[in-house]
Design a protein around this motif. Sequence first.
Motif, PDB file in Angstrom:
ATOM      1  N   ASP A 230      -9.042  -1.341   0.278  1.00  0.00           N
ATOM      2  CA  ASP A 230      -7.603  -1.489   0.048  1.00  0.00           C
ATOM      3  C   ASP A 230      -6.907  -0.153  -0.225  1.00  0.00           C
ATOM      4  O   ASP A 230      -5.686  -0.051  -0.090  1.00  0.00           O
ATOM      5  CB  ASP A 230      -7.331  -2.460  -1.110  1.00  0.00           C
ATOM      6  N   ILE A 231      -7.671   0.855  -0.631  1.00  0.00           N
ATOM      7  CA  ILE A 231      -7.054   2.159  -0.901  1.00  0.00           C
ATOM      8  C   ILE A 231      -6.958   2.919   0.422  1.00  0.00           C
ATOM      9  O   ILE A 231      -7.979   3.251   1.038  1.00  0.00           O
ATOM     10  CB  ILE A 231      -7.878   2.986  -1.909  1.00  0.00           C
ATOM     11  N   LYS A 232      -5.717   3.193   0.838  1.00  0.00           N
ATOM     12  CA  LYS A 232      -5.479   3.742   2.189  1.00  0.00           C
ATOM     13  C   LYS A 232      -6.243   5.046   2.449  1.00  0.00           C
ATOM     14  O   LYS A 232      -6.844   5.225   3.502  1.00  0.00           O
ATOM     15  CB  LYS A 232      -3.981   4.016   2.400  1.00  0.00           C
ATOM     16  N   VAL A 233      -6.219   5.958   1.494  1.00  0.00           N
ATOM     17  CA  VAL A 233      -6.825   7.263   1.756  1.00  0.00           C
ATOM     18  C   VAL A 233      -8.346   7.114   1.945  1.00  0.00           C
ATOM     19  O   VAL A 233      -8.936   7.748   2.820  1.00  0.00           O
ATOM     20  CB  VAL A 233      -6.470   8.278   0.642  1.00  0.00           C
ATOM     21  N   ASP A 234      -8.949   6.239   1.157  1.00  0.00           N
ATOM     22  CA  ASP A 234     -10.386   6.009   1.297  1.00  0.00           C
ATOM     23  C   ASP A 234     -10.685   5.389   2.656  1.00  0.00           C
ATOM     24  O   ASP A 234     -11.675   5.747   3.309  1.00  0.00           O
ATOM     25  CB  ASP A 234     -10.890   5.062   0.190  1.00  0.00           C
TER      26      ASP A 234
ATOM     27  N   VAL B 261      -8.858   5.574   5.439  1.00  0.00           N
ATOM     28  CA  VAL B 261      -8.595   6.523   6.541  1.00  0.00           C
ATOM     29  C   VAL B 261      -9.766   7.499   6.702  1.00  0.00           C
ATOM     30  O   VAL B 261     -10.201   7.785   7.818  1.00  0.00           O
ATOM     31  CB  VAL B 261      -7.266   7.272   6.286  1.00  0.00           C
ATOM     32  N   ILE B 262     -10.275   7.996   5.597  1.00  0.00           N
ATOM     33  CA  ILE B 262     -11.383   8.957   5.669  1.00  0.00           C
ATOM     34  C   ILE B 262     -12.626   8.291   6.256  1.00  0.00           C
ATOM     35  O   ILE B 262     -13.276   8.833   7.156  1.00  0.00           O
ATOM     36  CB  ILE B 262     -11.696   9.560   4.279  1.00  0.00           C
TER      37      ILE B 262
ATOM     38  N   LYS C  91     -18.888   6.346  -4.109  1.00  0.00           N
ATOM     39  CA  LYS C  91     -17.849   7.187  -3.500  1.00  0.00           C
ATOM     40  C   LYS C  91     -17.960   8.594  -4.096  1.00  0.00           C
ATOM     41  O   LYS C  91     -18.272   8.715  -5.275  1.00  0.00           O
ATOM     42  CB  LYS C  91     -16.456   6.628  -3.826  1.00  0.00           C
ATOM     43  N   PRO C  92     -17.663   9.632  -3.324  1.00  0.00           N
ATOM     44  CA  PRO C  92     -17.243   9.595  -1.933  1.00  0.00           C
ATOM     45  C   PRO C  92     -18.437   9.475  -0.990  1.00  0.00           C
ATOM     46  O   PRO C  92     -19.502  10.033  -1.260  1.00  0.00           O
ATOM     47  CB  PRO C  92     -16.562  10.953  -1.752  1.00  0.00           C
TER      48      PRO C  92
ATOM     49  N   HIS D 263     -12.190   7.578   9.944  1.00  0.00           N
ATOM     50  CA  HIS D 263     -12.254   8.813  10.733  1.00  0.00           C
ATOM     51  C   HIS D 263     -13.699   9.263  10.907  1.00  0.00           C
ATOM     52  O   HIS D 263     -14.112   9.680  11.989  1.00  0.00           O
ATOM     53  CB  HIS D 263     -11.425   9.894  10.038  1.00  0.00           C
ATOM     54  N   MET D 264     -14.467   9.157   9.826  1.00  0.00           N
ATOM     55  CA  MET D 264     -15.883   9.529   9.902  1.00  0.00           C
ATOM     56  C   MET D 264     -16.601   8.644  10.917  1.00  0.00           C
ATOM     57  O   MET D 264     -17.403   9.120  11.720  1.00  0.00           O
ATOM     58  CB  MET D 264     -16.561   9.362   8.538  1.00  0.00           C
TER      59      MET D 264
END
Lengths: 134, 183
Positions: B68-72, B74-75, B161-162, B78-79
């Motif tokens: 639910d956390i967008k930045v997590d 997106v990363i 995480k991360p 992308h990976m």
Amino acid sequence: MKQGYLDEQFCQVEDLQDEASPNFAEEVATLFFKDSARLISNVEQALEKYPKDFNRWDAYMQQLEGSCSSIGASRMKSECMSFRDYCGQGNVEGCMRSFHKVKREHGALRQKLEAYFQLLRQAGPAGAATRPGM
Amino acid sequence: MADSHATDRSEYSSIATRHIYTRVRTQALKGAVEYQERRIRVHHHLKSSIFMASRNQGSAPRALVVEDIKVDCVILMHMLHKLNCEATAVENGKEAVDLFLEGKTFDIVFSDKDMPIMSGPEAVAKIRAMGATEVKIVGVSADFGGREAFMQAGADVFVSKPVKLETLESMLKVVISKKNMSG
């Protein structure tokens, strides 16, 4: 990174940049600040509306800590962890103090990253790969 | 005279500044070139290793990201794209369960723990209860206490995480080789 604002995880994010996504790190940083502003607001509201609800406070802060980990925001993450420690101790004053520090670190990191990406844009494509000490 | 001296000082200051700027820029560019070379080596290594692993499979691994956390999100997405995965993202456990109910299949699921509507462990338990026993499920959380919740729910592995690119790569290699053996 020399000043401790960011750790190796930020390097990982930058390493994900390629020809197709040359500004990925900046996009992620923008998203982080949008997300984190919302999460900080959640914590702030919880502190006001749910006094001494340490479980709730902790749950909200845990989300922010996770985001900080993902982008490598190490100083901010430390303050998040400190807040959660105080939640575990049931220490309201400690929570308030560390929450203020979280907000301060958030503001400082935003300034640093904005300056960093500005520098990269000025340096041009070759400078896009340089990491100044942060 | 004073004006001339002031002008000389001003010129010297300007020359010195340009020299310092040139030296800093040269060092920065040298560092930038070395960093760029390292990134290219990392990039080529990752692309070739997963490409070789999935070549026999005939199709890219299908991953589901539940976050639910967008930045997590997106990363992680992308990976996964960098690792030649077909990746889908949803924002909570219920949306993940709904995909399985619709008959969608995935090779690997990465699920965050705490999400609105339905948590990661709850979604994992429901997915397993549906009979989806082959899909590899990875619990992901900044909360180390999440390990127990995920494993009890039926996840295969927990990572904190991360998430590192190297960790994803090794997980995907296992998934691909398992598919190659069963396919």
